[in-house]
Design a protein around this motif. Sequence first.
Motif, mmCIF file in Angstrom:
data_model
loop_
_atom_site.group_PDB
_atom_site.id
_atom_site.type_symbol
_atom_site.label_atom_id
_atom_site.label_comp_id
_atom_site.label_asym_id
_atom_site.label_seq_id
_atom_site.Cartn_x
_atom_site.Cartn_y
_atom_site.Cartn_z
ATOM 1 N N ASN A 3 -3.672 -1.747 -16.735
ATOM 2 C CA ASN A 3 -5.029 -2.197 -16.974
ATOM 3 C C ASN A 3 -5.456 -1.698 -18.343
ATOM 4 N N SER A 4 -5.543 -2.600 -19.313
ATOM 5 C CA SER A 4 -5.840 -2.186 -20.693
ATOM 6 C C SER A 4 -7.254 -1.653 -20.854
ATOM 7 N N ASN A 5 -8.141 -2.044 -19.952
ATOM 8 C CA ASN A 5 -9.528 -1.582 -20.060
ATOM 9 C C ASN A 5 -9.686 -0.127 -19.634
ATOM 10 N N THR A 6 -8.902 0.284 -18.635
ATOM 11 C CA THR A 6 -9.054 1.634 -18.090
ATOM 12 C C THR A 6 -7.888 2.558 -18.430
ATOM 13 N N GLY A 7 -6.807 2.018 -18.998
ATOM 14 C CA GLY A 7 -5.637 2.855 -19.266
ATOM 15 C C GLY A 7 -4.941 3.292 -17.989
ATOM 16 N N PHE A 8 -5.007 2.444 -16.957
ATOM 17 C CA PHE A 8 -4.421 2.769 -15.658
ATOM 18 C C PHE A 8 -3.122 1.979 -15.497
ATOM 19 N N GLU A 9 -2.032 2.661 -15.119
ATOM 20 C CA GLU A 9 -0.731 2.023 -14.958
ATOM 21 C C GLU A 9 -0.224 2.204 -13.535
ATOM 22 N N THR A 10 0.484 1.199 -13.040
ATOM 23 C CA THR A 10 1.147 1.308 -11.741
ATOM 24 C C THR A 10 2.527 0.661 -11.819
ATOM 25 N N VAL A 11 3.452 1.196 -11.026
ATOM 26 C CA VAL A 11 4.809 0.653 -10.938
ATOM 27 C C VAL A 11 5.288 0.835 -9.498
ATOM 28 N N MET A 141 9.579 -6.988 16.040
ATOM 29 C CA MET A 141 8.934 -7.610 14.888
ATOM 30 C C MET A 141 9.666 -8.901 14.516
ATOM 31 N N PRO A 142 8.958 -10.023 14.410
ATOM 32 C CA PRO A 142 9.622 -11.282 14.045
ATOM 33 C C PRO A 142 10.269 -11.191 12.671
ATOM 34 N N GLN A 143 11.430 -11.834 12.539
ATOM 35 C CA GLN A 143 12.064 -11.860 11.229
ATOM 36 C C GLN A 143 11.220 -12.695 10.286
ATOM 37 N N GLY A 144 11.332 -12.383 8.999
ATOM 38 C CA GLY A 144 10.548 -13.121 8.022
ATOM 39 C C GLY A 144 10.087 -12.231 6.896
ATOM 40 N N SER A 145 9.279 -12.799 6.015
ATOM 41 C CA SER A 145 8.797 -12.092 4.832
ATOM 42 C C SER A 145 7.388 -11.559 5.072
ATOM 43 N N TYR A 146 7.169 -10.319 4.653
ATOM 44 C CA TYR A 146 5.870 -9.666 4.855
ATOM 45 C C TYR A 146 5.400 -9.053 3.540
ATOM 46 N N PRO A 147 4.517 -9.737 2.818
ATOM 47 C CA PRO A 147 3.942 -9.141 1.609
ATOM 48 C C PRO A 147 3.044 -7.953 1.969
ATOM 49 N N ILE A 148 3.131 -6.904 1.169
ATOM 50 C CA ILE A 148 2.292 -5.711 1.348
ATOM 51 C C ILE A 148 1.546 -5.501 0.034
ATOM 52 N N ARG A 149 0.248 -5.751 0.044
ATOM 53 C CA ARG A 149 -0.543 -5.678 -1.184
ATOM 54 C C ARG A 149 -1.312 -4.368 -1.224
ATOM 55 N N LEU A 150 -1.205 -3.679 -2.339
ATOM 56 C CA LEU A 150 -1.886 -2.410 -2.545
ATOM 57 C C LEU A 150 -2.755 -2.508 -3.795
ATOM 58 N N THR A 151 -4.024 -2.183 -3.635
ATOM 59 C CA THR A 151 -4.904 -2.119 -4.800
ATOM 60 C C THR A 151 -5.514 -0.731 -4.869
ATOM 61 N N MET A 152 -5.755 -0.277 -6.078
ATOM 62 C CA MET A 152 -6.433 0.997 -6.295
ATOM 63 C C MET A 152 -7.765 0.697 -6.969
ATOM 64 N N GLU A 153 -8.820 1.296 -6.436
ATOM 65 C CA GLU A 153 -10.168 0.955 -6.880
ATOM 66 C C GLU A 153 -10.937 2.200 -7.279
ATOM 67 N N ALA A 154 -11.723 2.087 -8.346
ATOM 68 C CA ALA A 154 -12.556 3.183 -8.816
ATOM 69 C C ALA A 154 -13.780 3.338 -7.915
ATOM 70 N N GLU A 155 -14.488 4.425 -8.120
ATOM 71 C CA GLU A 155 -15.685 4.707 -7.319
ATOM 72 C C GLU A 155 -16.715 3.592 -7.458
ATOM 73 N N THR A 156 -16.728 2.932 -8.603
ATOM 74 C CA THR A 156 -17.690 1.850 -8.854
ATOM 75 C C THR A 156 -17.308 0.552 -8.168
ATOM 76 N N GLY A 157 -16.098 0.515 -7.595
ATOM 77 C CA GLY A 157 -15.606 -0.718 -7.000
ATOM 78 C C GLY A 157 -14.700 -1.503 -7.926
ATOM 79 N N GLU A 158 -14.592 -1.063 -9.186
ATOM 80 C CA GLU A 158 -13.720 -1.748 -10.138
ATOM 81 C C GLU A 158 -12.262 -1.626 -9.704
ATOM 82 N N GLN A 159 -11.528 -2.717 -9.761
ATOM 83 C CA GLN A 159 -10.103 -2.684 -9.420
ATOM 84 C C GLN A 159 -9.309 -2.125 -10.585
ATOM 85 N N LEU A 160 -8.614 -1.052 -10.319
ATOM 86 C CA LEU A 160 -7.817 -0.397 -11.350
ATOM 87 C C LEU A 160 -6.422 -0.995 -11.448
ATOM 88 N N ALA A 161 -5.865 -1.392 -10.315
ATOM 89 C CA ALA A 161 -4.500 -1.905 -10.300
ATOM 90 C C ALA A 161 -4.253 -2.652 -9.007
#
Length: 566
Positions: A3-11, A141-161
């Motif tokens: 995130n270029s606005n906050t300098g926040f990186e995720t991998v 558990m049924p076979q298949g694809s399961y996306p797992i979405r993770l977001t990190m959010e600031a105290e203000t509610g802004e999405q960091l990653a």
Amino acid sequence: MQNSNTGFETVLLSSLSKVFADGELEDKPCTSGTALRKEVFSFQLAYRSARLLKQVTVRLVSDILPNISVRTVGLVPSELPCYHDHDDNVLRSSPGLYPDPLLPLRFTAIEGSASFVSEAMNVYPAQWRSLWISVDVTEDMPQGSYPIRLTMEAETGEQLAEETFDLTVIGAALPEQRLIHTEWFHTDCLATHYKVDVFNEEHWSLIERYVQTAVRHGINMILTPLFTPPLDTAVGGERPTVQLVDVQKDGDTYTFGFARLLRWVELCRSSGVKYFEFSHLFTQWGAKHAPKIIAAVDGEAKQIFGWETDAAGEAYAAFLRQLLPELTGFIREHGLEGSCYFHVSDEPHLDHLESYGKASALVRDLLADFPVIDALSDYAFYEKGLVRKPVPSNDHIGTFIENGVPDLWTYYCCLQYKQVSNRFFNMPSVRNRMMGWQLYKYNIEGFLHWGYNFWYTQHSLKQIDPYRVTDAGGAFPSGDSFLVYPGEDGYPVESVRLSVFREALQDLRALQLLERLIGRERTLALVEEELLAPLTFTEAPADLSWLLRRRARVNALIREAAGQAV
């Protein structure tokens, strides 16, 4: 993501990456994976902020939320990460903070949505940290694809990653674990740390919680303290008394009570334990003395054996000749035949051949129907018939393999730090997980390690705080003496090393499943694809990408053999 606005990186990273706060990420991102049913699949979300952020939350979105846990990878100090003459297969050799404890992160379900939100946490500036995400892939558990979405959010509610990991579940289940696996369980350390009386109700509750965690990680054999185990104890010193067998002494006659032992057996069995290894009948490093044994004498509890006891003397021999028939009778009465193992003495060396031989001879006939196992490195003990089931260290097992010793076990401890698998803090996790592949190739029957929860200094001289002292008081490289940390709520805090070794055992089970489907010869060929030399206990790839590719290939072949659509 950055995130270029906050300098926040995720991998997104695999479970085999170790994320150091003061280092750069060197491993390739890992954004997808496959898993079998009855497997726990883990990956990581690494993150770094340019500035201090407080009250950061994690939002988790997935169709399988109840099967997902998220923990933070904590940092603990290591003053002794390795010995001076370590090999090159380490991540670093300097003291400092190392990633290891998996600290709970509480999540709350968001009503009306398929998402969980975590409690708030701080993100420190210019430090890589990581979240450890685990998926419990259930049998249904049924076979298949399961996306797992993770977001990190600031105290203000802004999405960091935001990052998404794609997990594909294959419709085949891991077989039951065949390997017998023990990590020595130290009941006295629980009592000492939590300040409870030995075998009071609170202690029993602690034992149950720690046993259950062990079983969930593939530990299916439990060290059972008939008497206080004579392990890592200074000569002349003693550890807190943890004795399951009641003894009453009347002259030269002994009577025994097994009520506490029965409670132990029932607790462990109900928690999933399949095997019991009874604590050593003689002292460590030579079998020269008896363990500490307390008995009721004229109505008063007294120590009747210990360091002052000559193991080869008639007094202790007479005691064992009365105890062992009663104990084996108890085993048979409760249907434990085939589940119980005995020890003579831990880690005898060549100069202990005579004393170990005498101790072994003393109990041989009394335990003729039961396996006796001992960790040792010298082939002479087996060659001379002094131990029926040796447990050689993984850097000495080659001699036993070459001589065709059947049904081999293996172990490692602090001394196995060159060329072989181990799990010190400073070692790459692939070095930990490779053990599963080695166990498979050589059809190893059992694996033993001495440190599930040893929270004392060497020789049990004093208690330590494992969050601050990770090397047993400067005795062993960090990571050797315990796999779990004490949680404040009485539950164990798991470690990266414990979780990765469970993955090693899952690899072993997956290979056994593949062998059942395509045969051992083809499975072994797959194991050694891309290798310049055959896999052995001392020759193994150090590249985590090799292991991840191999496991993915194993899963693909299982899916293909089972006739499933890709």
